[in-house]
Design a protein around this motif. Structure first.
Motif, short mmCIF file in Angstrom:
data_model
loop_
_atom_site.label_atom_id
_atom_site.label_comp_id
_atom_site.label_asym_id
_atom_site.label_seq_id
_atom_site.Cartn_x
_atom_site.Cartn_y
_atom_site.Cartn_z
N HIS A 184 -10.53 19.92 -28.95
CA HIS A 184 -10.00 18.36 -29.37
C HIS A 184 -8.57 18.41 -28.72
O HIS A 184 -8.03 17.33 -28.24
CB HIS A 184 -9.85 18.40 -30.80
N ASP A 185 -7.58 19.49 -28.82
CA ASP A 185 -6.30 19.46 -28.14
C ASP A 185 -6.25 19.26 -26.90
O ASP A 185 -5.43 18.50 -26.29
CB ASP A 185 -5.60 20.76 -28.59
N ALA A 188 -7.23 15.50 -26.01
CA ALA A 188 -5.96 14.67 -26.52
C ALA A 188 -4.88 14.66 -25.54
O ALA A 188 -4.22 13.65 -25.10
CB ALA A 188 -5.42 14.93 -27.85
N GLN A 191 -5.98 12.83 -22.22
CA GLN A 191 -5.77 11.30 -22.54
C GLN A 191 -4.47 10.73 -22.50
O GLN A 191 -4.16 10.02 -21.81
CB GLN A 191 -6.64 11.02 -23.53
N SER A 192 -3.73 11.57 -23.26
CA SER A 192 -2.45 11.07 -23.45
C SER A 192 -1.48 10.88 -22.22
O SER A 192 -0.77 10.24 -21.81
CB SER A 192 -1.56 12.09 -24.41
#
Length: 221
Positions: A184-185, A188, A191-192
């Protein structure tokens, strides 16, 4: 005569404006393609498949097979004790203990052979990406293991038990990676970064993660 000349001028003006608008839209779309390609190359080291109105303008290419995005080192410790029993009672001098500990490097990232695609709408300039979710790429032992064993007079530790403890520790490290937030990290973070890079060019990207076929898998212990 002047009436017809006026109509012609109006038609020519409309045609010129239309061509300018089309060229402007085309230029904006081409810039969006360049920005998307550069952003993916910078962050993920690949060129995604890019389509415009369902027409493929660039195919997916990647110079490497996998890319680790998040790396973390974890100290994993496993211990167990055992004793012999007779009629549910512990037999004295039969308890033995094993504790093994080691540092493992956990890596999460992307299989770049999976499809990464981006669709650009030239009318709205909307950018929509479909990407595979991150996965655990590797769980690697770092350095030597720390091992302690305490056997008893009537129940000695054997080599098979030591081997079993070491193998169980590696299994526990893989389970730790699978249940962690690493994947998940990684999602994220990517995407960021994509949103940030494209925002500098006044563009927004919408990311849809494709169905996860290997979310819990690891490629190499």
């Amino acid at each position: 005569m002047k009436h017809y000349v006026g109509i012609c001028l109006v038609l020519v003006t409309i045609a010129v404006l239309t061509l300018l608008l089309i060229n402007r839209c085309t230029d904006a779309t081409e810039r969006a393609v360049d920005h998307v390609r550069d952003a993916f190359a910078s962050i993920l080291q690949l060129q995604p498949k890019i389509t415009i109105n369902e027409r493929v303008v660039q195919t997916q290419t990647a110079p490497i097979a996998e890319l680790a995005v998040v790396t973390r080192e974890e100290t994993i410790t496993l211990g167990f004790d055992e004793h012999k029993e007779l009629w549910s009672y512990e037999i004295p001098l039969t308890e033995k203990k094993i504790t093994v500990s080691g540092v493992y490097r956990l890596k999460a990232g992307y299989d770049l052979h999976q499809p990464f695609s981006v669709a650009i709408d030239p009318a709205t300039r909307a950018i929509r990406a479909t990407m595979p979710p991150a996965k655990i790429l590797s769980v690697e032992q770092v350095g030597d293991l720390t091992y302690t064993g305490e056997d008893s007079m009537l129940n000695r530790l054997g080599d098979d038990e030591r081997t079993k403890a070491v193998n169980s520790l590696a299994d526990l490290a893989r389970q730790t990676a699978a249940s962690s937030t690493l994947r998940h990290d990684a999602d994220a973070q990517v995407q960021s970064r994509l949103e940030e890079l494209l925002a500098h060019n006044g563009e927004k990207i919408e990311i849809q993660w494709s169905p996860d076929r290997d979310k819990n898998g690891t490629t190499s212990p």
